[in-house]
Design a protein around this motif. Structure first.
Motif, PDB file in Angstrom:
ATOM      1  N   VAL A  98     -38.501-132.164 -13.444  1.00 42.76           N
ATOM      2  CA  VAL A  98     -38.248-131.272 -12.447  1.00 42.76           C
ATOM      3  C   VAL A  98     -37.101-130.392 -13.070  1.00 42.76           C
ATOM      4  CG1 VAL A  98     -37.481-130.663 -10.058  1.00 42.76           C
ATOM      5  CG2 VAL A  98     -39.358-132.297 -10.829  1.00 42.76           C
ATOM      6  N   LEU A  99     -35.828-131.007 -13.302  1.00 42.40           N
ATOM      7  CA  LEU A  99     -34.595-130.122 -13.941  1.00 42.40           C
ATOM      8  C   LEU A  99     -35.044-129.293 -14.910  1.00 42.40           C
ATOM      9  CD1 LEU A  99     -31.751-132.693 -13.419  1.00 42.40           C
ATOM     10  CD2 LEU A  99     -32.229-130.635 -11.944  1.00 42.40           C
ATOM     11  N   LEU A 100     -35.856-129.659 -15.853  1.00 47.39           N
ATOM     12  CA  LEU A 100     -36.206-128.955 -17.224  1.00 47.39           C
ATOM     13  C   LEU A 100     -36.761-127.708 -16.539  1.00 47.39           C
ATOM     14  CD1 LEU A 100     -37.264-131.772 -19.569  1.00 47.39           C
ATOM     15  CD2 LEU A 100     -35.207-130.233 -19.807  1.00 47.39           C
ATOM     16  N   PHE A 101     -38.006-127.858 -15.682  1.00 47.80           N
ATOM     17  CA  PHE A 101     -38.614-126.695 -15.443  1.00 47.80           C
ATOM     18  C   PHE A 101     -37.789-125.663 -14.669  1.00 47.80           C
ATOM     19  CE2 PHE A 101     -42.276-128.888 -17.114  1.00 47.80           C
ATOM     20  CZ  PHE A 101     -43.020-128.216 -17.503  1.00 47.80           C
ATOM     21  N   VAL A 102     -37.010-126.103 -13.835  1.00 49.78           N
ATOM     22  CA  VAL A 102     -36.040-125.193 -12.994  1.00 49.78           C
ATOM     23  C   VAL A 102     -35.201-124.683 -13.901  1.00 49.78           C
ATOM     24  CG1 VAL A 102     -34.105-125.109 -11.151  1.00 49.78           C
ATOM     25  CG2 VAL A 102     -36.304-126.706 -10.690  1.00 49.78           C
ATOM     26  N   ALA A 103     -34.622-125.687 -14.765  1.00 46.40           N
ATOM     27  CA  ALA A 103     -33.605-124.889 -15.737  1.00 46.40           C
ATOM     28  C   ALA A 103     -34.109-123.847 -16.601  1.00 46.40           C
ATOM     29  CB  ALA A 103     -32.893-125.949 -16.415  1.00 46.40           C
ATOM     30  N   ALA A 104     -35.537-124.098 -16.815  1.00 49.20           N
ATOM     31  CA  ALA A 104     -35.792-123.240 -18.031  1.00 49.20           C
ATOM     32  C   ALA A 104     -36.346-121.753 -17.316  1.00 49.20           C
ATOM     33  CB  ALA A 104     -37.334-123.620 -18.552  1.00 49.20           C
ATOM     34  N   PRO A 164     -27.581-119.002  -2.955  1.00 46.45           N
ATOM     35  CA  PRO A 164     -28.153-119.441  -1.783  1.00 46.45           C
ATOM     36  C   PRO A 164     -29.129-118.084  -1.373  1.00 46.45           C
ATOM     37  CG  PRO A 164     -26.422-120.469  -1.495  1.00 46.45           C
ATOM     38  CD  PRO A 164     -26.168-119.668  -2.777  1.00 46.45           C
ATOM     39  N   SER A 165     -28.382-116.971  -1.541  1.00 44.74           N
ATOM     40  CA  SER A 165     -29.469-116.081  -1.104  1.00 44.74           C
ATOM     41  C   SER A 165     -30.182-115.361  -1.983  1.00 44.74           C
ATOM     42  CB  SER A 165     -28.422-114.490  -0.788  1.00 44.74           C
ATOM     43  OG  SER A 165     -27.845-114.441  -2.059  1.00 44.74           O
ATOM     44  N   MET A 166     -30.327-115.863  -3.281  1.00 48.10           N
ATOM     45  CA  MET A 166     -31.344-115.474  -4.085  1.00 48.10           C
ATOM     46  C   MET A 166     -32.498-116.437  -4.041  1.00 48.10           C
ATOM     47  SD  MET A 166     -32.510-113.919  -6.683  1.00 48.10           S
ATOM     48  CE  MET A 166     -31.031-112.692  -7.518  1.00 48.10           C
ATOM     49  N   VAL A 167     -32.037-117.797  -3.818  1.00 49.19           N
ATOM     50  CA  VAL A 167     -33.209-118.793  -3.748  1.00 49.19           C
ATOM     51  C   VAL A 167     -33.997-118.464  -2.303  1.00 49.19           C
ATOM     52  CG1 VAL A 167     -33.574-121.123  -2.897  1.00 49.19           C
ATOM     53  CG2 VAL A 167     -31.796-120.672  -4.809  1.00 49.19           C
ATOM     54  N   ALA A 168     -33.241-117.996  -1.127  1.00 47.73           N
ATOM     55  CA  ALA A 168     -33.902-117.745   0.002  1.00 47.73           C
ATOM     56  C   ALA A 168     -34.875-116.417  -0.282  1.00 47.73           C
ATOM     57  CB  ALA A 168     -32.814-117.174   1.186  1.00 47.73           C
ATOM     58  N   ASN A 169     -34.484-115.485  -1.026  1.00 48.33           N
ATOM     59  CA  ASN A 169     -35.323-114.463  -1.632  1.00 48.33           C
ATOM     60  C   ASN A 169     -36.466-114.836  -2.145  1.00 48.33           C
ATOM     61  OD1 ASN A 169     -35.258-111.522  -0.987  1.00 48.33           O
ATOM     62  ND2 ASN A 169     -35.122-111.399  -3.175  1.00 48.33           N
ATOM     63  N   VAL A 216     -29.390-126.196  -8.437  1.00 43.82           N
ATOM     64  CA  VAL A 216     -29.475-127.216  -7.241  1.00 43.82           C
ATOM     65  C   VAL A 216     -28.668-127.053  -6.297  1.00 43.82           C
ATOM     66  CG1 VAL A 216     -29.063-129.820  -7.310  1.00 43.82           C
ATOM     67  CG2 VAL A 216     -30.311-128.732  -9.273  1.00 43.82           C
ATOM     68  N   TYR A 217     -27.581-126.409  -6.351  1.00 43.09           N
ATOM     69  CA  TYR A 217     -26.686-126.422  -5.261  1.00 43.09           C
ATOM     70  C   TYR A 217     -27.214-125.320  -4.222  1.00 43.09           C
ATOM     71  CZ  TYR A 217     -22.853-124.282  -2.583  1.00 43.09           C
ATOM     72  OH  TYR A 217     -22.157-123.494  -1.652  1.00 43.09           O
ATOM     73  N   ALA A 218     -27.642-124.134  -4.851  1.00 41.77           N
ATOM     74  CA  ALA A 218     -28.347-123.119  -4.072  1.00 41.77           C
ATOM     75  C   ALA A 218     -29.320-123.549  -3.347  1.00 41.77           C
ATOM     76  CB  ALA A 218     -28.624-121.942  -4.944  1.00 41.77           C
ATOM     77  N   ILE A 219     -30.373-124.438  -4.082  1.00 45.27           N
ATOM     78  CA  ILE A 219     -31.583-125.009  -3.443  1.00 45.27           C
ATOM     79  C   ILE A 219     -31.083-125.775  -2.140  1.00 45.27           C
ATOM     80  CG2 ILE A 219     -33.428-126.461  -3.558  1.00 45.27           C
ATOM     81  CD1 ILE A 219     -33.743-125.282  -6.219  1.00 45.27           C
ATOM     82  N   ALA A 250     -30.201-126.863   3.588  1.00 44.27           N
ATOM     83  CA  ALA A 250     -29.486-127.545   4.531  1.00 44.27           C
ATOM     84  C   ALA A 250     -29.300-126.488   5.629  1.00 44.27           C
ATOM     85  CB  ALA A 250     -28.288-127.886   3.985  1.00 44.27           C
ATOM     86  N   ARG A 251     -29.269-125.081   5.314  1.00 47.95           N
ATOM     87  CA  ARG A 251     -28.857-124.048   6.361  1.00 47.95           C
ATOM     88  C   ARG A 251     -29.566-124.301   7.725  1.00 47.95           C
ATOM     89  NH1 ARG A 251     -26.170-119.123   5.843  1.00 47.95           N
ATOM     90  NH2 ARG A 251     -26.894-117.778   7.522  1.00 47.95           N
TER      91      ARG A 251
END
Length: 561
Positions: free
Chosen positions: A93-99, A114-119, A210-213, A218-219
């Motif tokens: 999972v980390l590999l694909f997210v990172a790539a 976080p705003s980019m992840v929400a977008n 990972v932090y942004a997700i 959590a928001r």
């Protein structure tokens, strides 16, 4: 060392011992995966560091080396929290997210917060398809697919639960100590670099993602319960509705990715807005967005809170459209994009998705004029008693949504050639990229002029007006940045400076006492999305205690104030 064969005195348990000897310890797998992610998935970070003049020569290697060790140690610490059975799936999972994130950070120089992840989570399939490119596939294959195959084929040693948790605890302790040591060794240059170039912290991959997700997930837990808290419960219609001959009809065109500086009306060297120039419009040239993405800006501009309070809000609230509807007006949202981001949740709303129009739609996407094709019929479907008082329609554009700018204009509006027709914008020349974007503005010009024409056609039974405001701007290669979505404090002006254009019929201006010539003398007055809520209330003469005349840009030119 010879292999011990099974005998009556040495049964098959010896086979298990031999098999264990040819397996990899979970800690070794963890460390290898973390090192790979820290080095290969952080190419955008290494490039950004290498471009800093302050890190010339050996200083670059000192800072980059310390960061690589710190990132790897943090990833080891993170992966030590999962059990052996979940180690491989977590690595994959980390590999694909990172790539994926590495590609977008490399190609467009965006960052992940976080705003980019929400977008991203609110992006539809057509917008996602526009982002697929050979570069993305290359990053995924090189950084994720091939390493995933290798890691999945590694035999991992099975440990008893006591031994497993003891060793993972020791590994986590060692990782934490390594992380602290790496930061301490290069603390001064590293701290100065991160303090002076805050964008770098968002390039730390995949930890920033990972932090942004996590922050995005959590928001909702930190906000108030749904439905939204009430706001503007005192909203009522003003005196202009008493004995009115014709109801007001206001069309709010919600632009997408509009750069104020690329509008001919605002002094751009190219005439990108010839049709609007022939109309009696007022174009405010000093307007600024609430955010740098649709997910951030749209809910904010329809809120009564303003940018600062909206970002720090503890609850969701009803918005401008809810108050207009509560006052008794008919309200309709027509979408030609990836939804209203919750803004239209409690009012009638429709989408152009799935519309079949051979001239305006192709591949599941439609040009913005499709929203006008059936607008009169959709308007007629709203409750008659509300329409008799007045109507507000929101047209949410596809506008200049990137990176496929060439898809956002019709053939007859492609006046600036050659045009970039790639999704990998960095592979296009600067000229062709700007040409493609400017053609999308030329199409917006055509669409807005067509909207005004539609409003004029309703003159026998409604007093019409139009307000066009974009949600955010866009980077077109300035400082090697592309697209949008940088954190607001770090984003360049190109991502925040937006167009704000107003057209009113004579009848609409008269009912609220608005002097258009006065507005023209105020086109350089600073505006922001904070003014949007109050300006629409004023235009529709809806009274509520939430209205602030100091935030109404039309108030100095209206006899109502």
């Amino acid at each position: 060392m010879s292999t011990v064969l099974p005998t009556p005195d040495h049964p098959a348990g010896t086979y298990a011992a031999a098999a264990q000897a040819h397996t990899w310890h979970p800690a070794a797998v963890n460390v290898m995966a973390s090192l790979w992610l820290a080095i290969a998935a952080n190419l955008p970070l290494w490039r950004a560091l290498h471009e800093l003049p302050s890190l010339a020569g050996g200083m670059f290697w000192r800072v980059a080396g310390a960061l690589a060790v710190a990132i790897a140690a943090a990833l080891v610490l993170l992966l030590s929290l999962v059990g052996t059975r979940l180690l491989k799936p977590s690595i994959v999972v980390l590999l694909f997210v990172a790539a994926a994130t590495a590609h977008f950070m490399w190609a467009y120089r965006v960052v992940i917060d976080p705003s980019m992840v929400a977008n991203v989570l609110q992006t539809d399939v057509h917008e996602t398809a526009d982002l697929v490119s050979p570069g993305l596939l290359g990053f995924i294959v090189a950084v994720a697919v091939l390493p995933s195959i290798w890691f999945c084929r590694l035999p991992v040693r099975r440990l008893g639960w006591r031994r497993r948790w003891l060793q993972q605890g020791l590994l986590a302790t060692a990782a934490a100590a390594t992380l602290v040591l790496a930061l301490m060794v290069s603390f001064q240059p590293l701290a100065a670099t991160m303090r002076n170039h805050k964008t770098l912290r968002y390039l730390i991959n995949p930890l920033s993602t990972v932090y942004a997700i996590g922050a995005t997930a959590a928001r909702p837990l930190l906000k108030g319960p749904l439905p939204a808290h009430s706001a503007g419960e005192d909203a009522v219609l003003g005196a202009s509705y008493v004995g009115q001959r014709k109801p007001p009809l206001l069309v709010l065109v919600l632009g997408e990715t509009g750069r104020s500086g690329n509008f001919g009306l605002n002094g751009y060297a190219r005439d990108t807005t010839p049709e609007l120039a022939r109309e009696d419009v007022v174009s405010f040239r000093n307007a600024w967005s609430c955010g740098t993405s649709t997910a951030a800006s749209v809910p904010c501009m329809f809120s009564h809170l303003g940018r600062s309070a909206f970002a720090d809000r503890s609850y969701e609230y009803e918005n401008l459209l809810d108050m207009l509807q509560r006052a008794g007006l008919a309200v309709l949202w027509v979408d030609n994009q990836a939804g209203c981001k919750g803004t239209c949740a409690r009012i009638p709303h429709v989408s152009s998705t799935g519309t079949q129009d051979p001239l305006l739609c192709s591949g599941g996407e439609c040009l913005d004029e499709v929203m006008l094709r059936s607008l009169e019929a959709r308007w007629a479907e709203l409750p008659a008693e509300r329409r008799a008082k007045g109507t507000v329609v929101v047209l949410h554009q596809m506008g200049s949504h990137g990176p496929a700018y060439y898809k956002r204009s019709s053939r007859e509006t492609k006046r600036f050639l050659p045009e970039c027709t790639r999704n990998a914008l960095q592979d296009c020349s600067r000229e062709s990229l700007v040409n493609a974007y400017d053609n999308s503005i030329a199409y917006t010009d055509r669409f807005l002029a067509a909207t005004i024409t539609w409003l004029k056609a309703q003159a026998p039974h409604a007093d019409g007006a139009m307000v066009y405001v974009a949600d955010h701007g866009e980077s077109l290669g300035e400082s090697n940045l592309y697209l949008h979505g940088l954190p607001y404090a770090l984003a360049p002006d190109e991502q925040k400076h937006v167009p704000w254009i107003v057209w009113t019929s004579t009848g609409f201006a008269a009912r609220i006492g608005l002097r258009v010539d006065c507005l023209r003398r105020r086109v350089d007055v600073p505006l922001s999305h904070d003014h949007y809520f109050h300006s629409v209330l004023a235009m529709m003469d809806v009274h509520t205690a939430l209205y602030d005349p100091a935030l109404d840009p039309y108030a100095p030119c209206s006899s109502q104030h």
